[in-house]
Scaffold this active site. Structure first.
Site, mmCIF file in Angstrom:
data_model
loop_
_atom_site.group_PDB
_atom_site.id
_atom_site.type_symbol
_atom_site.label_atom_id
_atom_site.label_comp_id
_atom_site.label_asym_id
_atom_site.label_seq_id
_atom_site.Cartn_x
_atom_site.Cartn_y
_atom_site.Cartn_z
ATOM 1 N N GLY A 3 0.098 11.515 -125.063
ATOM 2 C CA GLY A 3 -0.514 11.583 -126.377
ATOM 3 C C GLY A 3 -1.723 12.494 -126.420
ATOM 4 O O GLY A 3 -2.104 12.964 -127.491
ATOM 5 N N VAL A 185 -2.516 9.627 -119.528
ATOM 6 C CA VAL A 185 -1.255 10.382 -119.460
ATOM 7 C C VAL A 185 -0.067 9.631 -120.058
ATOM 8 O O VAL A 185 1.071 10.066 -119.923
ATOM 9 C CB VAL A 185 -0.929 10.813 -118.005
ATOM 10 N N LYS A 186 -0.330 8.541 -120.737
ATOM 11 C CA LYS A 186 0.792 7.795 -121.302
ATOM 12 C C LYS A 186 1.149 8.316 -122.713
ATOM 13 O O LYS A 186 0.412 9.116 -123.295
ATOM 14 C CB LYS A 186 0.451 6.305 -121.338
ATOM 15 N N THR A 187 2.263 7.804 -123.248
ATOM 16 C CA THR A 187 2.830 8.331 -124.500
ATOM 17 C C THR A 187 1.831 8.294 -125.653
ATOM 18 O O THR A 187 1.771 9.218 -126.465
ATOM 19 C CB THR A 187 4.100 7.550 -124.880
#
Ligand SMILES: *Cc1c(COP(=O)(O)O)cnc(C)c1O
Length: 399
Positions: A3, A185-187
């Site tokens: 994201g 670093v996640k969605t």
């Protein structure tokens, strides 16, 4: 996947709402906060977006897993069956509550093999923790059936699969509890953060108190709260929640882009003879954050990595088998029990046992697997260009 690629005015606006009041904490200060409750708002948005009854934000995905386990009574001596391919956070959380991680093989879904889970059940097994790796899912019907038969808790580590679904339900909302990570670093990201999701009111109430030193949140103010049980501080801050609130509003857009880019790239890689793709138990539910594919052999994988390096397209392609953080092969600190403080005896024994355990089935899969991270910023033309370069490079490397 990340994201952070779409960070802008919306996130700044939400953060500024918090900065304008100066109330950075999610609890209390009812007057000065002037109606700004970003954490509560994000929890409500999570319930609506993913179709879960309850959501408890935490300071990280790891804290969310720890909280979920504590809230479901998983502790010393209990065995938690989990996959040998995951991020280290999964076993860190198990160890943190005093429980024993039992690592077992994955299958071509890159997630827990139901057969391996069955074979690992003992009278001490309390929980099965599938990890929905790289944007896609475990075979939840099979795992749920096993849990039902043996009266085990199903806890989904959905930290890497925000927005994925299985038979119409959001990953992370299907087991007794599930978690997301909102790390950078996640969605979708909060900078740092995580969430426990559950449909069980009791698990939620416990998670709510556990993440805030045991506060029951029933007093007229924080000082008047009681502490029915021990807790920790795994609170998220209002600043982090504010970022997440802007991000969750963009999630549907992120998923559309990811899925489209993934399918275009896949159409090129699929033209290479001998290449196969991960098994996806419910293909429409793949969040599209990665494209994971298998070479015919480890030697072929080695050749492809070399060829990708030469052409300059290796970044963003993950060969987890040789990676320090995601596969048992390189978890020497775990196998050697390199803990700063003493672990309990059952934990020590189980970890030492890993040195005498082979994971041949997982090795056979992971040694041939490459996962390509799907970027949100690629234009359609760029994905086609990338696909064509992948195809040409693969055909040459494997000829
Ligand atoms: C990222 C991740 C976590 C932990 O999340 P943090 O927010 O970084 O603590 C847990 N499990 C998996 C599979 C992850 O990828």
């Amino acid at each position: 996947m990340p994201g952070f690629e779409f960070f802008g005015a919306e996130e700044k606006k939400e953060v500024n709402d918090v900065l304008d009041t100066g109330i950075l904490m999610r609890y209390g200060f009812d007057g000065p906060r002037k109606g700004i409750w970003k954490s509560k708002e994000l929890e409500k948005a999570i319930c609506a977006q993913f179709g879960t009854s309850y959501a408890q934000l935490t300071s990280s995905g790891t804290a969310a897993l720890t909280t979920a386990m504590a809230a479901m009574g998983i502790g010393a001596g209990d065995e938690v069956i989990m996959p040998a391919f995951t991020f280290v956070a999964s076993f860190e959380a198990v160890l943190s509550v005093g429980a024993v991680p039992i690592l077992v093989d994955i299958d071509s879904s890159l997630t827990l093999s139901p057969a391996a889970v069955k074979a690992a059940i003992t009278p001490k097994t309390k929980c099965v923790m599938p990890v929905h790796m790289c944007g896609s899912m475990a075979d939840l019907d099979a795992l749920q059936a096993i849990c039902k038969e043996h009266k085990l808790i199903l806890l989904e580590d959905a930290c890497q699969s925000i927005g994925g679904t299985y038979k119409g339900k959001a990953l992370g909302t299907i087991g007794h509890a599930g978690t997301f990570s909102f790390d950078f670093v996640k969605t979708i990201t909060c900078g740092e953060g995580g969430v426990v999701m559950t449909n069980d009111a009791e698990v939620y109430t416990k998670a709510d108190a556990y993440t805030d030193h045991g506060h029951d949140h029933l007093g007229v103010d924080r000082g008047a709260d009681l502490h029915p049980f021990l807790g920790y501080n795994f609170r998220i801050s209002e600043l982090h929640a504010a970022v997440g609130l802007a991000q969750i509003r963009k999630l549907d857009q992120f998923l559309l882009i990811q899925k489209k880019n993934q399918s275009i790239l896949k159409s090129y890689v699929a033209q290479v003879p001998g290449i196969e793709f991960r098994t996806v138990p419910d293909p429409v539910g793949d969040s599209g954050s990665f494209l994971s594919w298998f070479l015919p052999s480890q030697e072929a994988a080695d050749k492809v990595i070399l060829a990708f390096k030469e052409v300059g397209i290796l970044p963003g392609n993950f060969y987890w088998y040789a990676n320090n953080w995601h596969y048992i092969k390189k978890w020497m600190h775990l196998k050697n029990v390199q803990s700063l403080n003493q672990l309990n005896e059952a934990q020590q024994k189980a970890l030492q046992q890993l040195n005498h355990t082979t994971f041949e089935k997982s090795d056979a899969i992971m040694s041939r697997c490459i996962s390509t991270a799907i970027s949100l910023t690629w234009t359609e033309d760029q994905v086609h260009e990338k696909g064509a370069l992948f195809l040409a490079t693969l055909l040459k490397a494997l000829s």
